[in-house]
Design a protein around this motif. Structure first.
Motif, PDB file in Angstrom:
ATOM      1  N   THR A  52     -53.313 -28.790   3.657  1.00  0.00           N
ATOM      2  CA  THR A  52     -53.913 -28.647   2.418  1.00  0.00           C
ATOM      3  C   THR A  52     -55.417 -28.960   2.610  1.00  0.00           C
ATOM      4  N   PRO A  53     -56.302 -28.430   1.722  1.00  0.00           N
ATOM      5  CA  PRO A  53     -57.967 -28.599   1.908  1.00  0.00           C
ATOM      6  C   PRO A  53     -58.052 -30.018   1.397  1.00  0.00           C
ATOM      7  N   LYS A  54     -57.302 -30.568   0.735  1.00  0.00           N
ATOM      8  CA  LYS A  54     -57.662 -32.053   0.456  1.00  0.00           C
ATOM      9  C   LYS A  54     -56.432 -32.648   0.256  1.00  0.00           C
ATOM     10  N   PRO A  55     -56.145 -34.012  -0.043  1.00  0.00           N
ATOM     11  CA  PRO A  55     -54.929 -34.737   0.068  1.00  0.00           C
ATOM     12  C   PRO A  55     -53.898 -33.946  -0.927  1.00  0.00           C
ATOM     13  N   LEU A  56     -52.645 -33.753  -0.667  1.00  0.00           N
ATOM     14  CA  LEU A  56     -51.675 -33.431  -1.558  1.00  0.00           C
ATOM     15  C   LEU A  56     -51.696 -33.891  -2.897  1.00  0.00           C
ATOM     16  N   GLY A  57     -51.879 -35.182  -2.743  1.00  0.00           N
ATOM     17  CA  GLY A  57     -51.752 -36.214  -4.004  1.00  0.00           C
ATOM     18  C   GLY A  57     -52.875 -35.656  -5.027  1.00  0.00           C
ATOM     19  N   GLU A  58     -53.995 -35.550  -4.648  1.00  0.00           N
ATOM     20  CA  GLU A  58     -55.141 -35.003  -5.483  1.00  0.00           C
ATOM     21  C   GLU A  58     -55.071 -33.594  -5.959  1.00  0.00           C
ATOM     22  N   MET A  59     -54.452 -32.572  -5.017  1.00  0.00           N
ATOM     23  CA  MET A  59     -54.160 -31.318  -5.725  1.00  0.00           C
ATOM     24  C   MET A  59     -53.062 -31.577  -6.630  1.00  0.00           C
ATOM     25  N   ALA A  60     -52.139 -32.537  -6.604  1.00  0.00           N
ATOM     26  CA  ALA A  60     -51.078 -32.586  -7.865  1.00  0.00           C
ATOM     27  C   ALA A  60     -51.886 -33.031  -9.081  1.00  0.00           C
ATOM     28  N   TRP A  61     -52.888 -33.821  -8.934  1.00  0.00           N
ATOM     29  CA  TRP A  61     -53.383 -34.156 -10.013  1.00  0.00           C
ATOM     30  C   TRP A  61     -54.197 -33.285 -10.597  1.00  0.00           C
ATOM     31  N   ASP A  62     -55.010 -32.013  -9.998  1.00  0.00           N
ATOM     32  CA  ASP A  62     -55.522 -31.047 -10.443  1.00  0.00           C
ATOM     33  C   ASP A  62     -54.286 -29.940 -11.122  1.00  0.00           C
ATOM     34  N   TYR A  63     -53.270 -30.231 -10.578  1.00  0.00           N
ATOM     35  CA  TYR A  63     -52.300 -29.325 -11.173  1.00  0.00           C
ATOM     36  C   TYR A  63     -51.746 -29.671 -12.578  1.00  0.00           C
ATOM     37  N   GLN A 122     -52.561 -28.655 -16.843  1.00  0.00           N
ATOM     38  CA  GLN A 122     -51.083 -28.282 -17.907  1.00  0.00           C
ATOM     39  C   GLN A 122     -51.501 -28.502 -19.219  1.00  0.00           C
ATOM     40  N   PRO A 123     -50.802 -27.802 -20.309  1.00  0.00           N
ATOM     41  CA  PRO A 123     -50.992 -28.249 -21.548  1.00  0.00           C
ATOM     42  C   PRO A 123     -50.660 -29.664 -21.967  1.00  0.00           C
ATOM     43  N   VAL A 124     -49.865 -30.406 -21.213  1.00  0.00           N
ATOM     44  CA  VAL A 124     -49.619 -31.939 -21.654  1.00  0.00           C
ATOM     45  C   VAL A 124     -50.914 -32.563 -21.417  1.00  0.00           C
ATOM     46  N   SER A 125     -51.696 -32.225 -20.589  1.00  0.00           N
ATOM     47  CA  SER A 125     -52.889 -33.057 -20.274  1.00  0.00           C
ATOM     48  C   SER A 125     -53.926 -32.908 -21.337  1.00  0.00           C
ATOM     49  N   TRP A 126     -53.862 -31.464 -22.107  1.00  0.00           N
ATOM     50  CA  TRP A 126     -54.911 -31.282 -22.994  1.00  0.00           C
ATOM     51  C   TRP A 126     -54.906 -32.194 -24.461  1.00  0.00           C
ATOM     52  N   LYS A 127     -53.793 -32.909 -24.526  1.00  0.00           N
ATOM     53  CA  LYS A 127     -53.600 -33.912 -25.570  1.00  0.00           C
ATOM     54  C   LYS A 127     -53.809 -35.393 -25.348  1.00  0.00           C
ATOM     55  N   MET A 128     -54.673 -35.383 -24.203  1.00  0.00           N
ATOM     56  CA  MET A 128     -55.066 -36.907 -23.642  1.00  0.00           C
ATOM     57  C   MET A 128     -56.230 -36.834 -24.163  1.00  0.00           C
ATOM     58  N   HIS A 129     -56.508 -38.255 -24.388  1.00  0.00           N
ATOM     59  CA  HIS A 129     -57.893 -38.713 -24.889  1.00  0.00           C
ATOM     60  C   HIS A 129     -58.986 -38.019 -23.808  1.00  0.00           C
ATOM     61  N   THR A 160     -44.556 -24.997   0.296  1.00  0.00           N
ATOM     62  CA  THR A 160     -45.202 -24.843   1.358  1.00  0.00           C
ATOM     63  C   THR A 160     -45.448 -23.490   1.692  1.00  0.00           C
ATOM     64  N   LYS A 161     -44.708 -22.358   1.326  1.00  0.00           N
ATOM     65  CA  LYS A 161     -45.056 -21.023   1.644  1.00  0.00           C
ATOM     66  C   LYS A 161     -46.277 -20.485   0.922  1.00  0.00           C
ATOM     67  N   THR A 162     -46.245 -20.618  -0.286  1.00  0.00           N
ATOM     68  CA  THR A 162     -47.494 -19.970  -1.182  1.00  0.00           C
ATOM     69  C   THR A 162     -48.582 -21.068  -1.417  1.00  0.00           C
ATOM     70  N   GLY A 163     -48.400 -22.416  -1.081  1.00  0.00           N
ATOM     71  CA  GLY A 163     -49.419 -23.284  -1.507  1.00  0.00           C
ATOM     72  C   GLY A 163     -49.613 -23.551  -3.033  1.00  0.00           C
ATOM     73  N   GLN A 164     -48.570 -22.994  -3.789  1.00  0.00           N
ATOM     74  CA  GLN A 164     -48.750 -23.384  -5.162  1.00  0.00           C
ATOM     75  C   GLN A 164     -47.853 -24.547  -5.727  1.00  0.00           C
ATOM     76  N   PHE A 165     -48.144 -25.180  -6.911  1.00  0.00           N
ATOM     77  CA  PHE A 165     -47.334 -26.053  -7.556  1.00  0.00           C
ATOM     78  C   PHE A 165     -46.793 -25.094  -8.682  1.00  0.00           C
ATOM     79  N   SER A 166     -45.417 -25.865  -9.276  1.00  0.00           N
ATOM     80  CA  SER A 166     -44.739 -25.253 -10.146  1.00  0.00           C
ATOM     81  C   SER A 166     -43.996 -26.656 -10.852  1.00  0.00           C
ATOM     82  N   ILE A 167     -43.236 -26.115 -11.918  1.00  0.00           N
ATOM     83  CA  ILE A 167     -42.309 -27.074 -12.615  1.00  0.00           C
ATOM     84  C   ILE A 167     -41.113 -26.471 -13.026  1.00  0.00           C
ATOM     85  N   PRO A 168     -40.167 -26.593 -12.256  1.00  0.00           N
ATOM     86  CA  PRO A 168     -38.856 -26.094 -12.448  1.00  0.00           C
ATOM     87  C   PRO A 168     -38.214 -26.216 -13.849  1.00  0.00           C
TER      88      PRO A 168
END
Length: 230
Positions: A117-128, A132-139, A203-211
């Motif tokens: 990945t172009p940067k740490p997987l953990g940082e990409m997870a935070w980007d994802y 998401q709509p849940v983060s829009w409710k945050m202060h 790992t195939k598409t490089g994308q995140f999702s929520i089952p």
């Protein structure tokens, strides 16, 4: 960020000044037995320790440095590692400080692993998460991810068996399940508290999702404290 300069290292082996960590739980071998990850410790300055992580073939003839150029910000602690079941992917579980943790993902070529990945997987997870709509409710202050208290991304147990223990029947070694957390220490009631919010990296598409079966769990993982009445 300054480069690690604690010891010279050749193209295929650690420098002699580095100390290898030799406990059984500090060395990791791929399921196919062909690659080993070893950890080496060195000093930077008088008090700071810095670590290098090396992969070797099964004959220990050829080595490759997994984390070139990292200083104590990213390599100030020893790490944990998990291989995918097909031995083609490697996750580095890296402590960053008290209450802080991230993940790196590497792809295998021969006995060597390179960043997947172009940067740490953990940082990409935070980007994802922040997409998401849940983060829009945050202060608003909480949306400054650099200020999150005890920000952590962990690898959810189950990568070794393709998460069959979770009831999954996913393609072999394709998905990586992550768990995100941070707390609201010192800023209640304005900041939410997140513990174990889950997402999946493909790992195939490089994308995140929520089952779909993670949705209810994630709803319980986020707590929005009640705002004080004026």
């Amino acid at each position: 960020m300054a480069l690690v300069t604690v010891a010279p290292a050749s193209a295929d082996s650690p420098g002699s000044e580095l100390k290898r960590l030799e406990d059984a739980d500090e060395t990791f071998t791929s399921p196919d037995g062909q690659v080993t990850v070893e950890q080496y410790q060195g000093k930077k300055g008088e008090d700071d320790l810095v670590y290098q992580f090396w992969t070797f073939d099964d004959k220990h003839e050829h080595g490759a440095l997994l984390n070139p150029g990292e200083d104590i910000d990213l390599a100030g602690y020893r790490a944990g590692f998990r291989f995918s079941r097909n031995s083609q992917w490697l996750v580095r579980m890296q402590k960053l400080g008290a209450g802080y943790h991230t993940l790196f993902l590497y792809r295998r070529t021969g006995y060597q692993f390179s960043p997947a990945t172009p940067k740490p997987l953990g940082e990409m997870a935070w980007d994802y998460f922040f997409s998401q709509p849940v983060s829009w409710k945050m202060h608003r202050k909480s949306r400054d991810r650099d200020s999150l208290n005890h920000k952590q991304v962990h690898l959810l147990q189950g990568m070794d068996d393709n998460y069959a223990s979770m009831g999954k029947r996913w393609p072999d070694s394709r998905y990586v399940v992550l768990s995100l957390s941070f707390d609201s220490q010192g800023e209640q009631p304005k900041k939410p508290w997140i513990e174990g919010w889950r997402c999946v990296f493909d790992t195939k598409t490089g994308q995140f999702s929520i089952p779909s079966d993670f949705v209810d769990h994630n709803a319980q993982a986020v707590e929005f404290p009640q705002r004080r009445r004026r």
